[in-house]
Write an enzyme that holds these catalytic residues in place. Structure first.
Site, PDB file in Angstrom:
ATOM      1  NE  ARG A   1     115.055  -4.807   4.898  1.00 22.48           N
ATOM      2  CZ  ARG A   1     114.869  -3.877   3.976  1.00 22.48           C
ATOM      3  NH1 ARG A   1     114.595  -4.219   2.743  1.00 22.48           N
ATOM      4  NH2 ARG A   1     115.005  -2.617   4.276  1.00 22.48           N
TER       5      ARG A   1
ATOM      6  CG  ASN B   1     114.634  -8.101   1.595  1.00 22.48           C
ATOM      7  OD1 ASN B   1     113.485  -7.662   1.655  1.00 22.48           O
ATOM      8  ND2 ASN B   1     115.698  -7.328   1.496  1.00 22.48           N
TER       9      ASN B   1
ATOM     10  CG  HIS C   1     119.210   2.013   6.266  1.00 22.92           C
ATOM     11  ND1 HIS C   1     119.387   3.329   5.893  1.00 22.92           N
ATOM     12  CD2 HIS C   1     118.792   1.367   5.157  1.00 22.92           C
ATOM     13  CE1 HIS C   1     119.087   3.473   4.615  1.00 22.92           C
ATOM     14  NE2 HIS C   1     118.721   2.291   4.139  1.00 22.92           N
TER      15      HIS C   1
ATOM     16  NE  ARG D   1     114.343   6.483  -0.400  1.00 23.13           N
ATOM     17  CZ  ARG D   1     114.732   5.502   0.397  1.00 23.13           C
ATOM     18  NH1 ARG D   1     114.521   5.581   1.687  1.00 23.13           N
ATOM     19  NH2 ARG D   1     115.329   4.440  -0.097  1.00 23.13           N
TER      20      ARG D   1
ATOM     21  CD  GLU E   1     120.751  -4.008   5.028  1.00 23.21           C
ATOM     22  OE1 GLU E   1     119.715  -3.740   5.640  1.00 23.21           O
ATOM     23  OE2 GLU E   1     121.066  -3.477   3.954  1.00 23.21           O
TER      24      GLU E   1
END
Ligand code: AMP
Length: 400
Positions: A94, A7, A183, A244, A387
Site C-alpha cells: 500500500r 502496509n 481511500h 479530522r 483493502e
C-alpha cells in the site's frame, strides 16, 4: 498463487498473506511500536477458521527490517510452517500518495521508488513509511515481484473542473497543488463488487461510494471511474471524521493565527488530531457517541448531526454530479456497522427517489446487504471493504 500484502506505517507494519486461488487469508499480522522500548507483534495464522493460531510477542523491535524478519519467521519458519518462502509469488504494497505520476498499480523498480520519493512533500508522514516497507521487502525477498498500489490512483480520472482549486494557477503547475483524493483502493473495490452484484459492467455503472471509518470520504463514480471525491490535496478535506475537521472556511487558519497566535504546526495538529467528532464532543468512536446520546449528552447529539449532515450534503451533491445513479454504497467501520449514521446520511434524499428499508437497515451483516426498498429509484447497499484483498487482486492483475 500466494501474495503477501504489506502496509507499512511509521512505527507499524501490517501484513497479510493471501492464497489467491481461494482468496482466503492464510496469515494476518500487525507489528506495532517499532523502534520503541517495547515492540508488539500479533500474528494470526488462518484467522477466523478452526485452524486459527494466534502468536503474540512482546519484545524490542528496533526497525522495520527486524519486524519483517519476525513476520517471515512466523510464516515460513518454525514447526508449523504455513508456507515456504519460495511459495510467495508476489508482494503488494500500500502506498498512500502517487501524485500525478501513478494512474494505476505498478511493478516496483528503481524509477518507481524515485517517483514515490518525489511525492513525499505531498504525504510527508505516509510515503516515507511506505518506502521503508518497500525497501525492506526488496532486501528480504530478492527476485520476488513487488507491486505498489496507490490510495490516489483510482482518483486520477477526476477531471480538471473537479480537481483544480481556484487558486493562482502556478500553484498547480509548479507545486502540484490540486485535489488527489484517497481511500481509492477501497472505493474501487466496493464499486467493483457493486457492479458485479447488480450484474452490470463496471464501465456502465454510476455510483456514490461512501467510505466511513475513522477517516471518511465519498466518491462519485461515473461509468466505473472516479469523477469527484471529498478528500483533497491531503486526507483532511471533506467529511467530518474521527479527529479530522473535514471542510472548514480556509480563512479559519488566518483567524487562528492572528487572534490566537497559533502557529502553522499547531493549526495543522488541531485540524488533524483534535477536531472532527472528537473536537465536537470529546469522543471519536461512533459507538461511544451513540451511547452518550442515549445518556442525554447534547454535544454528542450535535456531533452526530454535523457528521451525518455533511455526509448527506455530499451524497446529494454527487447524485447531482452523476445525473443517473445506479447505487449508493456504504462501507468501512461506520458505513458497514452503523444503521443510524446510514439512515441519517440518506435523510431527505427522497427527492432522488431513495427509499431505505429501515428494518433491513437495522440488520448486521458481514456480507453485502441491500438496505433500500424494492421500489427505491436508487439501490442502497452496504458492502464490506477489504483493502488487503483489493491490493492482492491488483498485484495479481498487474503481474498477469
Ligand atoms: P475503520 O477506520 O474503517 O476501521 O473504522 C473505525 C471506526 O468505525 C471506529 O472509530 C468507529 O467509529 C466505527 N465503528 C466500528 N464498529 C462500529 C459499530 N459496530 N458501530 C458504529 N461504529 C463502529
Amino acid at each position: 498463487m500466494k501474495i503477501l500484502v504489506i502496509n507499512s506505517g511509521s512505527s507499524s507494519l501490517k501484513y497479510q498473506l493471501l492464497d489467491m486461488e481461494s482468496e482466503s487469508v492464510m496469515v494476518s499480522g500487525l507489528v506495532e511500536r517499532i523502534g520503541e522500548e517495547k515492540g508488539e507483534l500479533t500474528n494470526k495464522a488462518f484467522p477466523g477458521t478452526d485452524r486459527q493460531k494466534v502468536t503474540e510477542l512482546d519484545q524490542p523491535i528496533p526497525d522495520h527490517n527486524a519486524a519483517m524478519r519476525l513476520a517471515i519467521d512466523l510464516i515460513c519458519g518454525g514447526d508449523d510452517t504455513i508456507c515456504s518462502l519460495d511459495e510467495i509469488t508476489a508482494i503488494g504494497h500500500r502506498v498512500v500518495h502517487g501524485g500525478e505520476d501513478f494512474h494505476k498499480s505498478t511493478v516496483i523498480d528503481a524509477d518507481v521508488i524515485n517517483a514515490i520519493e518525489a511525492n513525499v512533500p505531498l504525504a510527508p508522514l505516509h510515503n516515507p513509511a511506505n518506502l521503508t516497507g518497500i525497501k525492506v521487502a526488496v532486501e528480504l525477498f530478492p527476485g520476488v515481484p513487488q507491486v505498489a498500489v496507490f490510495d490516489t490512483a483510482f482518483h486520477q480520472t477526476i477531471p480538471p473542473h473537479a480537481y483544480m482549486y481556484a487558486l493562482p494557477y502556478e500553484l498547480y503547475e509548479k507545486d502540484r497543488v490540486r485535489r488527489y483524493g484517497f481511500h481509492g483502493t477501497s472505493h474501487k473495490f466496493v464499486a467493483g463488487e457493486m457492479a458485479a452484484i447488480l450484474g452490470k459492467e463496471l464501465s456502465e455503472t454510476n455510483m456514490v461510494t461512501v467510505h466511513l471509518g475513522n477517516g471518511g470520504s465519498i466518491t462519485a463514480v461515473e461509468n466505473g471511474k472516479s469523477v469527484d471525491t471529498t478528500m483533497g490535496l491531503t486526507p483532511l478535506e471533506g467529511l467530518v471524521m474521527g479527529t479530522r475537521s473535514g471542510d472548514v472556511d480556509p480563512a479559519i487558519h488566518t483567524f487562528l493565527a492572528r487572534n490566537k497566535g497559533m502557529t502553522i504546526d499547531e493549526i495543522d495538529a488541531m485540524l488533524n488530531k483534535e477536531s472532527g467528532l472528537k473536537g465536537l464532543c470529546g469522543m471519536n468512536d461512533m459507538r461511544d457517541i451513540h451511547k452518550a446520546i442515549e445518556e442525554g449528552d447534547e454535544r454528542a447529539k450535535i456531533a452526530l448531526g454535523v457528521q451525518t449532515y455533511r455526509n448527506r450534503k455530499y451524497i446529494a451533491a454527487y447524485m447531482g454530479v452523476l445525473g443517473r445513479v445506479d447505487a449508493i454504497v456504504f462501507t468501512a467501520g461506520i458505513g458497514e456497522n452503523d444503521d443510524i449514521v446510514r439512515s441519517r446520511s440518506l435523510e431527505g434524499l427522497s427527492l432522488f427517489g431513495v427509499k431505505v428499508d429501515e428494518k433491513v437497515n437495522a440488520q448486521r451483516a458481514k456480507k453485502p446487504l441491500k438496505i433500500s426498498t424494492d421500489d427505491s429509484a436508487v439501490a442502497v447497499w452496504v458492502i464490506p471493504t477489504n483493502e488487503e484483498l483489493a491490493i492482492a487482486r491488483e498485484t495479481k492483475n498487474i503481474l498477469q
